[in-house]
Design an enzyme around this catalytic site. Structure first.
Site: not given
Length: 306
Positions: A128, A181, A185
């Protein structure tokens, strides 16, 4: 189930909009009164992979008039402690706190403030981008994972996320989840911030892909030294898959750089460097990426125009 979402950035607004659209009671917390007033006046506007829609989500700078069952923390990692302390007295003791943040240390910070029995770890690969206050682009889909599975509220929260269109599953070992995660990143965020490229372009450039491969390899070596079990068999393949799935997304660290804001570099690549030093695992590429992003942050006002 009702939700109180702390943080009106891209991810906080995405979860608020989708959960409200799915019929859940949602309130959004914003520390900026002017932005909160704007969202209350105009609602949240989402465009992107599911078309365009608007949702009214009450946005607060003061305590909510209801007792939240689940509290999603969607602020930047460097703001976790301040944001949590700001809302601590607003929440009933039974409210569950779910971190949906990037980087290392968020779970530990929240456990210190709320207690370990109230905190769930969560990550999402949804993409997003903030276009304007209260207006976001949903640029890519990805898995959302929360845990530990044994917590009595985990299944209900996962079910709510799935009902809102987020592909969600649960996991028992939160450290494995956070590190899985983190490594994604590590491979994307700093490179995007430095090159100013969208996620999908990074693997297409030989130089960027080479740096990505080495940064990920270093991070995996640190994870192995900590005996972390990653949730995928091939870490680099997973990073490349996320780049593909969120090809049109502007990584959060790049969004920060474009807005001349503080980044989360110390909680992502910088965290790999710190853990590597502690475990005697060399991480020179992550050290270089961390230093470069710091240099960009420190020189926002000095950069040359085209």
């Amino acid at each position: 189930m009702n939700f109180f979402i702390v943080g009106a950035g891209a991810m906080g607004c995405l979860f608020a909009a989708r959960l409200q659209k799915a019929g859940f009671k949602v309130f959004l917390r914003d520390y900026l009164p002017d932005r909160a007033a704007l969202i209350n006046r105009k609602g949240l506007r989402v465009e992107g992979i599911d078309g365009e829609y608007e949702v009214e989500v009450p946005t607060l700078t003061t305590p909510p008039a209801f007792k939240p069952e689940a509290v999603l923390i969607c602020v930047k990692a460097y703001a976790t402690a301040v944001a949590a302390q700001a809302v601590k007295e607003w929440l009933p003791p039974e409210a569950v706190i779910v971190t949906m943040q990037n980087g290392l240390g968020n779970v530990e910070t929240l456990e210190q403030i709320f207690g370990p029995d109230r905190v769930l770890g969560g990550v999402t690969s949804e993409g997003a981008t903030t276009l304007a206050p209260g207006r976001i682009r949903h640029a890519g889909r990805g898995d959302t994972v929360i845990g530990p599975s044994r917590h009595p509220q985990t299944a209900a929260i996962a079910a709510a996320f799935n009902a809102a269109g987020f592909k969600t599953r649960t996991i028992e070992k939160v450290d494995n989840l956070i590190w899985s995660k983190l490594i994604v990143n590590v491979g994307i965020n700093a490179l995007a911030a430095i090159t100013r490229l969208k996620n999908g372009r990074l693997p297409a450039l030989a130089g960027a892909k080479t740096v990505m491969e080495i940064a990920v390899k270093e991070a995996v070596a640190v994870a192995q030294a900590k005996q972390i079990q990653l949730s995928y068999p091939d870490p680099l393949a997973r990073v490349l898959e996320v780049c593909r799935l969120t090809a049109d997304n502007i990584a959060s660290m790049l969004q920060d750089v474009l807005k001349h804001k503080q980044t989360e570099i110390d909680y992502i690549n910088g965290a790999i460097v710190r853990e590597g030093e502690r475990l005697a695992v060399p991480t020179p590429v992550n050290q270089a990426l961390t230093a470069l992003v710091h240099a960009i942050q420190e020189s926002y006002e000095d950069r040359l125009a085209r």
